[in-house]
Design an enzyme around this catalytic site. Structure first.
Site, PDB file in Angstrom:
ATOM      1  N   GLY A  49      22.155  21.280  15.932  1.00 34.52           N
ATOM      2  CA  GLY A  49      23.286  20.836  15.118  1.00 34.52           C
ATOM      3  C   GLY A  49      23.701  19.387  15.309  1.00 34.52           C
ATOM      4  O   GLY A  49      24.135  18.731  14.374  1.00 34.52           O
ATOM      5  N   ASP A 105      27.750  19.049  16.399  1.00 34.00           N
ATOM      6  CA  ASP A 105      28.194  19.016  15.014  1.00 34.00           C
ATOM      7  C   ASP A 105      29.650  19.457  14.861  1.00 34.00           C
ATOM      8  O   ASP A 105      30.399  18.880  14.104  1.00 34.00           O
ATOM      9  CB  ASP A 105      27.267  19.873  14.117  1.00 34.00           C
ATOM     10  CG  ASP A 105      26.958  21.243  14.711  1.00 34.00           C
ATOM     11  OD1 ASP A 105      27.609  21.641  15.711  1.00 34.00           O
ATOM     12  OD2 ASP A 105      26.071  21.922  14.175  1.00 34.00           O
ATOM     13  N   ASP A 108      34.226  24.699  17.650  1.00 32.68           N
ATOM     14  CA  ASP A 108      34.774  25.919  17.057  1.00 32.68           C
ATOM     15  C   ASP A 108      35.499  26.726  18.148  1.00 32.68           C
ATOM     16  O   ASP A 108      36.645  26.434  18.454  1.00 32.68           O
ATOM     17  CB  ASP A 108      33.634  26.700  16.391  1.00 32.68           C
ATOM     18  CG  ASP A 108      34.089  27.951  15.674  1.00 32.68           C
ATOM     19  OD1 ASP A 108      35.302  28.142  15.508  1.00 32.68           O
ATOM     20  OD2 ASP A 108      33.234  28.751  15.267  1.00 32.68           O
ATOM     21  N   LYS A 137      37.160  22.283  14.173  1.00 32.32           N
ATOM     22  CA  LYS A 137      37.663  23.437  13.411  1.00 32.32           C
ATOM     23  C   LYS A 137      38.997  23.878  13.984  1.00 32.32           C
ATOM     24  O   LYS A 137      39.107  24.125  15.182  1.00 32.32           O
ATOM     25  CB  LYS A 137      36.644  24.587  13.501  1.00 32.32           C
ATOM     26  CG  LYS A 137      36.704  25.533  12.324  1.00 32.32           C
ATOM     27  CD  LYS A 137      35.740  26.690  12.493  1.00 32.32           C
ATOM     28  CE  LYS A 137      34.436  26.465  11.781  1.00 32.32           C
ATOM     29  NZ  LYS A 137      33.640  27.722  11.680  1.00 32.32           N
ATOM     30  N   ASP A 165      24.094  24.723  10.136  1.00 36.46           N
ATOM     31  CA  ASP A 165      23.178  25.621   9.441  1.00 36.46           C
ATOM     32  C   ASP A 165      23.812  26.968   9.122  1.00 36.46           C
ATOM     33  O   ASP A 165      24.804  27.376   9.734  1.00 36.46           O
ATOM     34  CB  ASP A 165      21.948  25.890  10.308  1.00 36.46           C
ATOM     35  CG  ASP A 165      22.267  26.774  11.512  1.00 36.46           C
ATOM     36  OD1 ASP A 165      23.113  26.364  12.327  1.00 36.46           O
ATOM     37  OD2 ASP A 165      21.715  27.887  11.608  1.00 36.46           O
ATOM     38  N   ARG A 171      20.755  22.334   7.235  1.00 35.01           N
ATOM     39  CA  ARG A 171      21.105  21.255   8.172  1.00 35.01           C
ATOM     40  C   ARG A 171      20.865  19.887   7.542  1.00 35.01           C
ATOM     41  O   ARG A 171      21.525  18.912   7.866  1.00 35.01           O
ATOM     42  CB  ARG A 171      20.253  21.351   9.441  1.00 35.01           C
ATOM     43  CG  ARG A 171      20.527  22.553  10.298  1.00 35.01           C
ATOM     44  CD  ARG A 171      19.808  22.401  11.628  1.00 35.01           C
ATOM     45  NE  ARG A 171      19.662  23.649  12.355  1.00 35.01           N
ATOM     46  CZ  ARG A 171      20.587  24.169  13.136  1.00 35.01           C
ATOM     47  NH1 ARG A 171      21.744  23.565  13.286  1.00 35.01           N
ATOM     48  NH2 ARG A 171      20.373  25.302  13.773  1.00 35.01           N
TER      49      ARG A 171
HETATM   50  P1  IMP Z   1      31.567  27.049  19.618  1.00 35.30           P
HETATM   51  O1  IMP Z   1      30.773  27.266  20.873  1.00 35.30           O
HETATM   52  O2  IMP Z   1      32.181  28.315  19.094  1.00 35.30           O
HETATM   53  O3  IMP Z   1      32.549  25.903  19.691  1.00 35.30           O
HETATM   54  O4  IMP Z   1      30.544  26.776  18.466  1.00 35.30           O
HETATM   55  C1  IMP Z   1      29.868  25.649  18.336  1.00 35.30           C
HETATM   56  C2  IMP Z   1      28.559  25.923  17.648  1.00 35.30           C
HETATM   57  O5  IMP Z   1      28.671  26.965  16.664  1.00 35.30           O
HETATM   58  C3  IMP Z   1      28.161  24.686  16.918  1.00 35.30           C
HETATM   59  O6  IMP Z   1      27.270  23.934  17.692  1.00 35.30           O
HETATM   60  C4  IMP Z   1      27.495  25.235  15.669  1.00 35.30           C
HETATM   61  O7  IMP Z   1      26.110  25.385  15.915  1.00 35.30           O
HETATM   62  C5  IMP Z   1      28.083  26.601  15.452  1.00 35.30           C
HETATM   63  N1  IMP Z   1      29.124  26.608  14.384  1.00 35.30           N
HETATM   64  C6  IMP Z   1      30.473  26.685  14.526  1.00 35.30           C
HETATM   65  N2  IMP Z   1      31.099  26.677  13.342  1.00 35.30           N
HETATM   66  C7  IMP Z   1      30.132  26.587  12.399  1.00 35.30           C
HETATM   67  C8  IMP Z   1      30.157  26.505  10.960  1.00 35.30           C
HETATM   68  O8  IMP Z   1      31.205  26.507  10.282  1.00 35.30           O
HETATM   69  N3  IMP Z   1      28.932  26.423  10.353  1.00 35.30           N
HETATM   70  C9  IMP Z   1      27.754  26.400  11.034  1.00 35.30           C
HETATM   71  N4  IMP Z   1      27.686  26.454  12.363  1.00 35.30           N
HETATM   72  C10 IMP Z   1      28.872  26.555  13.054  1.00 35.30           C
HETATM   73 MG    MG Z   2      24.282  26.361  14.921  1.00 33.21          MG
END
Ligand code: IMP
Ligand code: MG
Length: 191
Positions: A49, A105, A108, A137, A165, A171
């Site tokens: 990402g 990227d 979240d 986010k 993705d 991507r």
């Molecule tokens: P986290 O560990 O939940 O913060 O998620 C981060 C990872 O989840 C990022 O590196 C993305 O690969 C994926 N991700 C989170 N939100 C999205 C989205 O809206 N679309 C696509 N991939 C996402």
């Molecule tokens: Mg991903």
């Protein structure tokens, strides 16, 4: 689900056009150039990402930096964070003496950035570790973590493009957008 139609036809809405993204990266790159002046900087892309932002951002930073890539996975193909961060590396890079900037990227749940910054801090002896994401986010974090450099704030929605993705695709879209429902598998719909 047909994945063969031109990619832009799969989009429901565009959130950020390419020009907007690049203009924002100009601003962030200036900031990074000022912040890391006279420091040894290594920028780490989180694969896959972080790759697209990495390429566009780094060419705007006016410092003789080094790059590394770390491969992790936390989504496993769905549209919601799975809660587990897997590192696909046999050995972490040596960051001794380096100021490390980790690029992803999107922020979240926070699990990915938290796991990576902790691992780098614990195992790689860096001078410092900071983080940069294209998208922040606005959602409830599972882990308390905020990025030091942020491109844009977005609501709690699933987006694709510019590194992000769905099922490994989109991507390479040069913008950030949402997918039409027909291109999302039934089991991933209706959030
Ligand atoms: P986290 O560990 O939940 O913060 O998620 C981060 C990872 O989840 C990022 O590196 C993305 O690969 C994926 N991700 C989170 N939100 C999205 C989205 O809206 N679309 C696509 N991939 C996402
Ligand atoms: Mg991903």
């Amino acid at each position: 689900m047909s994945t063969t139609a031109p990619m832009h036809d799969h989009l429901d809405a565009v959130l950020f056009e390419e020009g907007e993204i690049l203009a924002r990266l100009d601003v962030i790159a200036k900031q990074i150039t000022a912040d890391y002046r006279d420091r040894d900087l290594t920028v780490v892309a989180i694969l896959h990402g972080g790759l697209i932002m990495m390429a566009d951002l780094l060419r705007r930073i006016r410092l003789p930096l080094k790059i590394e890539c770390i491969s992790v996975e936390s989504y496993h193909g769905g549209v919601e964070s799975s809660g587990e961060v897997r590192f696909n590396v046999s050995e972490m890079p040596d960051f001794s003496g380096q100021h490390v900037l980790v690029i992803d990227d999107i922020l979240d749940s926070g699990r990915t950035l938290a796991a990576i910054t902790r691992k780098i801090g614990d195992e790689c002896a860096p001078e410092s570790v900071r983080t940069g994401v294209l998208l922040n986010k606005r959602t409830e974090r599972a882990v308390e973590v905020e990025a030091d450099y942020i491109g844009f704030e977005i609501a709690d929605m699933f987006v694709v493009g510019y590194g992000l993705d769905y099922q490994g695709r989109y991507r390479n879209l040069p913008l950030i957008g949402t997918l039409k429902e027909e291109y999302i598998l039934p089991e991933h719909r209706a959030r």
